[in-house]
Write a protein that holds these residues in place. Sequence first.
Motif: not given
Length: 306
Positions: A52-62
């Motif tokens: 969940f934390s990675a999803r918030e931080i990663a750029h939208s295309a990832r």
Amino acid sequence: MHLPSASPNRLMIVGALHVDDIATTCSPLIAQASNPVTWAHHIGGVAANAAFSAREIAHSARQIGFCAATGNDAVANQLEQALITAGLDACLQRLPDYPTGRYTAIMNHDGELHIGLSDVALAERLEADCVPLGSEADPCQALLMDANLSADCLARLARRAAGMGIAVAAMSVSPVKSRRLLPLASHIDLLFVNRREAIALIDRNVSLDLPIEQLADGLSELGFRQFILTDATDPVLVQDGSTRQCIPVPATEDRVSVNGAGDALAGACFAAWCDGLTLADAVRTVGLKQSVSVVSGERRPPTVNG
């Protein structure tokens, strides 16, 4: 079971997924007595919190893939839908003869964990072959796995990823489970570990108050080249090859719960590192912010029915 294809723009996070039942007291706990509490029921699991934390931080295309073992029950259906709603590519290995796991935590009034009761052994039944890492010609960029997985699954995933040129990161989870990572030090590009877990990796007879620098030296001697070593509210030690930095932890006025704070830091730092930040910058600019938001209660995982 349909497995999504992997790509260089894809990260894969693997490990524990279960329901967290969190009881928080309104006053200091009194042993052998009835204590008033408030209950919360939400998605839990080290890897799930990190995802969940990675999803918030990663750029939208990832793309952020997530893989875990669950039962084949209504609880698993709830968890899978919540993962998808959060923007994760969920890949669950459903095991029909087992209930989906639960973790019950009793939190003291100051937000510190009093006791945790874990029924999350299902994570150890995840089969490494069920984890989609892509093909030799089209692998994902990086893998983050937690030590809730069995020693065999961890070893298979680490070797498979290393052979495909995929960066491997690992979360040590607990003092006991952290030792599953010892034989894999040469395959692990980035380790997330706290003080007690580091001691368990180095020498379980070491004093709990050993200076953090000596713990870092011990991890390096074991073959861990890059790691983020947390120590409660003391500075975070970041080892990046031959470079070592200590980064202060921001003060938090409101401490609601520390449950999942380290997982959030790991997921955020992992995603930021994969996006090109140095480890120190990842900790400083996103990891600690995610962790503090969990401790303060500002950030909470999706809820599920109790």
